[in-house]
Design a protein around this motif. Sequence first.
Motif, mmCIF file in Angstrom:
data_model
loop_
_atom_site.group_PDB
_atom_site.id
_atom_site.type_symbol
_atom_site.label_atom_id
_atom_site.label_comp_id
_atom_site.label_asym_id
_atom_site.label_seq_id
_atom_site.Cartn_x
_atom_site.Cartn_y
_atom_site.Cartn_z
ATOM 1 N N ASP A 1 11.221 6.485 3.626
ATOM 2 C CA ASP A 1 10.117 5.879 4.390
ATOM 3 C C ASP A 1 9.247 4.980 3.505
ATOM 4 O OD1 ASP A 1 10.958 7.375 6.562
ATOM 5 O OD2 ASP A 1 9.450 8.953 6.307
ATOM 6 N N LEU A 2 9.093 5.392 2.237
ATOM 7 C CA LEU A 2 8.206 4.674 1.318
ATOM 8 C C LEU A 2 8.952 3.628 0.480
ATOM 9 C CD1 LEU A 2 5.773 7.468 0.001
ATOM 10 C CD2 LEU A 2 5.660 6.152 2.103
ATOM 11 N N GLY A 3 10.127 3.204 0.930
ATOM 12 C CA GLY A 3 10.814 2.107 0.252
ATOM 13 C C GLY A 3 11.722 2.530 -0.881
ATOM 14 N N GLU A 4 12.096 3.810 -0.915
ATOM 15 C CA GLU A 4 13.027 4.369 -1.908
ATOM 16 C C GLU A 4 12.593 4.152 -3.371
ATOM 17 O OE1 GLU A 4 17.642 3.783 -2.383
ATOM 18 O OE2 GLU A 4 17.266 4.459 -0.346
ATOM 19 N N PRO A 5 11.363 4.515 -3.724
ATOM 20 C CA PRO A 5 10.934 4.305 -5.119
ATOM 21 C C PRO A 5 11.598 5.297 -6.077
ATOM 22 C CG PRO A 5 9.281 5.590 -3.949
ATOM 23 C CD PRO A 5 10.325 5.190 -2.928
ATOM 24 N N ILE B 1 -0.891 -5.689 0.967
ATOM 25 C CA ILE B 1 -0.874 -6.571 -0.208
ATOM 26 C C ILE B 1 0.569 -6.991 -0.494
ATOM 27 C CG2 ILE B 1 -1.249 -6.628 -2.724
ATOM 28 C CD1 ILE B 1 -3.406 -4.456 -2.287
ATOM 29 N N THR B 2 0.785 -8.301 -0.651
ATOM 30 C CA THR B 2 2.135 -8.760 -0.994
ATOM 31 C C THR B 2 2.165 -9.433 -2.370
ATOM 32 O OG1 THR B 2 1.717 -10.784 0.219
ATOM 33 C CG2 THR B 2 2.908 -9.050 1.392
ATOM 34 N N CYS B 3 0.975 -9.756 -2.897
ATOM 35 C CA CYS B 3 0.929 -10.376 -4.224
ATOM 36 C C CYS B 3 0.990 -9.286 -5.303
ATOM 37 C CB CYS B 3 -0.372 -11.171 -4.385
ATOM 38 S SG CYS B 3 -1.856 -10.133 -4.353
ATOM 39 N N ARG B 4 0.997 -9.704 -6.575
ATOM 40 C CA ARG B 4 0.897 -8.735 -7.670
ATOM 41 C C ARG B 4 -0.457 -8.028 -7.518
ATOM 42 N NH1 ARG B 4 -0.738 -8.926 -13.713
ATOM 43 N NH2 ARG B 4 -2.269 -10.402 -12.953
ATOM 44 N N PRO B 5 -0.492 -6.686 -7.413
ATOM 45 C CA PRO B 5 -1.760 -5.994 -7.122
ATOM 46 C C PRO B 5 -2.904 -6.362 -8.079
ATOM 47 C CG PRO B 5 0.057 -4.464 -6.920
ATOM 48 C CD PRO B 5 0.645 -5.737 -7.440
ATOM 49 N N LEU C 1 1.774 2.442 0.961
ATOM 50 C CA LEU C 1 2.133 1.698 2.175
ATOM 51 C C LEU C 1 1.294 0.428 2.358
ATOM 52 C CD1 LEU C 1 2.693 4.761 4.525
ATOM 53 C CD2 LEU C 1 4.445 3.152 3.755
ATOM 54 N N ARG C 2 0.163 0.352 1.657
ATOM 55 C CA ARG C 2 -0.648 -0.886 1.684
ATOM 56 C C ARG C 2 -0.219 -1.854 0.581
ATOM 57 N NH1 ARG C 2 -5.326 2.414 2.877
ATOM 58 N NH2 ARG C 2 -5.700 2.545 0.633
ATOM 59 N N GLY C 3 0.760 -1.431 -0.238
ATOM 60 C CA GLY C 3 1.243 -2.317 -1.300
ATOM 61 C C GLY C 3 0.398 -2.299 -2.559
ATOM 62 N N GLU C 4 -0.483 -1.288 -2.681
ATOM 63 C CA GLU C 4 -1.400 -1.259 -3.834
ATOM 64 C C GLU C 4 -0.695 -0.946 -5.153
ATOM 65 O OE1 GLU C 4 -4.926 1.126 -3.194
ATOM 66 O OE2 GLU C 4 -5.157 0.312 -1.162
ATOM 67 N N TYR C 5 0.497 -0.333 -5.078
ATOM 68 C CA TYR C 5 1.228 -0.029 -6.310
ATOM 69 C C TYR C 5 2.240 -1.126 -6.654
ATOM 70 C CZ TYR C 5 -0.599 4.752 -6.433
ATOM 71 O OH TYR C 5 -1.420 5.845 -6.515
ATOM 72 N N GLY C 6 2.462 -2.035 -5.694
ATOM 73 C CA GLY C 6 3.445 -3.091 -5.911
ATOM 74 C C GLY C 6 4.553 -3.023 -4.885
ATOM 75 N N GLN C 7 5.645 -3.756 -5.172
ATOM 76 C CA GLN C 7 6.735 -3.896 -4.215
ATOM 77 C C GLN C 7 7.842 -2.880 -4.483
ATOM 78 O OE1 GLN C 7 8.343 -7.823 -4.179
ATOM 79 N NE2 GLN C 7 9.559 -7.481 -2.349
ATOM 80 N N THR C 8 8.283 -2.226 -3.429
ATOM 81 C CA THR C 8 9.385 -1.261 -3.565
ATOM 82 C C THR C 8 10.720 -1.987 -3.367
ATOM 83 O OG1 THR C 8 9.021 -0.722 -1.237
ATOM 84 C CG2 THR C 8 8.129 0.810 -2.866
ATOM 85 N N VAL C 9 11.793 -1.333 -3.766
ATOM 86 C CA VAL C 9 13.116 -1.958 -3.740
ATOM 87 C C VAL C 9 13.590 -2.203 -2.299
ATOM 88 C CG1 VAL C 9 14.315 0.269 -3.940
ATOM 89 C CG2 VAL C 9 15.454 -1.795 -4.703
ATOM 90 N N LYS C 10 13.139 -1.358 -1.370
ATOM 91 C CA LYS C 10 13.479 -1.531 0.047
ATOM 92 C C LYS C 10 12.192 -1.623 0.863
ATOM 93 C CE LYS C 10 18.029 0.456 0.759
ATOM 94 N NZ LYS C 10 18.780 1.520 1.431
ATOM 95 N N PRO C 11 12.232 -2.160 2.077
ATOM 96 C CA PRO C 11 11.006 -2.218 2.890
ATOM 97 C C PRO C 11 10.567 -0.815 3.337
ATOM 98 C CG PRO C 11 12.852 -3.385 3.960
ATOM 99 C CD PRO C 11 13.404 -2.745 2.727
ATOM 100 N N PHE C 12 9.274 -0.680 3.619
ATOM 101 C CA PHE C 12 8.754 0.579 4.166
ATOM 102 C C PHE C 12 9.262 0.744 5.597
ATOM 103 C CE2 PHE C 12 4.985 -0.904 1.509
ATOM 104 C CZ PHE C 12 5.361 -0.174 0.399
ATOM 105 N N ASP C 13 9.321 1.987 6.072
ATOM 106 C CA ASP C 13 9.645 2.239 7.476
ATOM 107 C C ASP C 13 8.475 1.720 8.326
ATOM 108 O OD1 ASP C 13 9.376 3.831 10.026
ATOM 109 O OD2 ASP C 13 11.357 4.488 9.383
ATOM 110 N N PRO C 14 8.703 0.721 9.217
ATOM 111 C CA PRO C 14 7.577 0.117 9.945
ATOM 112 C C PRO C 14 6.804 1.109 10.815
ATOM 113 C CG PRO C 14 9.706 -0.745 10.731
ATOM 114 C CD PRO C 14 9.994 0.096 9.532
ATOM 115 N N GLU C 15 7.513 2.076 11.423
ATOM 116 C CA GLU C 15 6.810 3.051 12.285
ATOM 117 C C GLU C 15 5.906 3.961 11.461
ATOM 118 O OE1 GLU C 15 9.483 5.196 14.870
ATOM 119 O OE2 GLU C 15 10.517 3.332 15.434
ATOM 120 N N VAL C 16 6.406 4.395 10.310
ATOM 121 C CA VAL C 16 5.608 5.253 9.427
ATOM 122 C C VAL C 16 4.395 4.472 8.922
ATOM 123 C CG1 VAL C 16 5.592 6.428 7.182
ATOM 124 C CG2 VAL C 16 7.524 6.738 8.741
ATOM 125 N N GLN C 17 4.637 3.223 8.521
ATOM 126 C CA GLN C 17 3.543 2.387 8.013
ATOM 127 C C GLN C 17 2.456 2.231 9.074
ATOM 128 O OE1 GLN C 17 4.727 -1.621 6.926
ATOM 129 N NE2 GLN C 17 3.291 -1.670 5.212
#
Length: 470
Positions: free
Chosen positions: A338-342, A403-407, A377-393
């Motif tokens: 759900d969290l982008g497989e970190p 956040i989509t830029c470098r935090p 899920l707000r992107g505060e840690y950066g970008q994960t390798v896969k997208p987040f689950d949209p329903e969970v988000q």
Amino acid sequence: MAEIAKKPVKIMETVLRDAHQSLIATRMTTEQMLPIIEKMDKVGYHAVECWGGATFDASLRFLKEDPWERLRKLRDGFKHTKLQMLFRGQNILGYRHYADDVVEYFVQKSIANGIDNIRIFDCLNDIRNLECAVKAAKKEGGHAQVAFSYTLGDAYTLEYWMDIAKKVEDMGADSICIKDMAGLLVPYQATKLVESLKSATSLPIDLHTHYTSGVASMTYLKAVEAGCDIIDTAISPFAMGTSQPATEVMVETFKGTPYDTGLDQNLLAEIADYFRPMRDEALESGLLNPKVMGVDIKTLLYQVPGGMLSNMVSQLKEQNASDKYYDVLREIPNVRKDLGEPPLVTPSSQIVGTQAVLNVVMGERYKMATKETKAVLRGEYGQTVKPFDPEVQKKVIGDAEVITCRPADLIPNELEKLESEMAQWKEQDEDVLTYALFPKVAQEFFEYREAQKTKVDPAVADKENGAYPV
């Protein structure tokens, strides 16, 4: 695959940092380290890891030591050996992202106080979170080693690691480290990974793993045969278990082969003799728990680091839900997905584990979410390798902006503000960095340091009272 040139493997010794962090909660004091430095300096290690990671926090919080003072003393003792530290990218050694000016100043002061090699990693492998530290290390004339957090999952293909290696080389890194925190890299996979990286980059490759799952020595053997340049080991009294393979064992393994380290076993035996009583004392006092010395096969079965499992067990106990252990183990991969497989490494391992416990205990997934889960899920840690689950988000953060830029681009410079907050305690330039990382712990340490100055030596007091024997 091109034929790999066979050459001696280099040894990076971890006893002064990761080994005692893994086995005795980073409680080795500077005083315990100093007497053996002269001998360690004669070995011919590639480097000695002695700073960073949890050493900074533990020195202040539990040992009442100034970590900067430790570094200076170690630098004075090691005349011929490179000193290495572990650095969490934009998190430095703390638990949040810091502004670029703090990252740059920390790197500058680390190198000025004696660090040669800085191993820089990010818990999501978001290389944008490494850029600032790598540039700073290069600017200060240090060796910038970029470590990627090794993990398993469909997204983590050989092509994924090769792509990261190329980007890291383009960024200006001096070497690459495969950082296998949980001991998930098995021997034949290590062969494939090292060969793939060697085909993608010309940078030296360092392999760091832990013995937790029981395969680490075999993994090192196969990695070195595949062309790995450096392996991380720990002198035997602080090796194995959740630490690294033993230095002497790996030196003996490669003796008489083209990979021969050339290190002197007699000298290593003397160093081991020095640390053995320390280990015995830690076992006796309970500081070293025999449980961490064995093999935890659950690490391979569930791909969960040992520290994350023990956290989970204690969280379930607190909730009177110990019977839900296997439910939580099954939930961990779902939350991770759900969290982008970190990768599961500090702090992402704690975030995923705690959320899995909440999902099971509450009886409804994401009925309650931790502030850290929301931050991921707000992107505060950066970008994960896969997208987040949209329903969970959607369920967890609603319509909050992501956040989509470098935090760190969103964090204004903070050094000046930090300087003014802690001005009354400042005795050295480095104090502002200590405060930046751990404000509350630093203030307590500064108060302790101040109090020590006003303490009167009883012998001096007696002399002033006329009672001191001349």
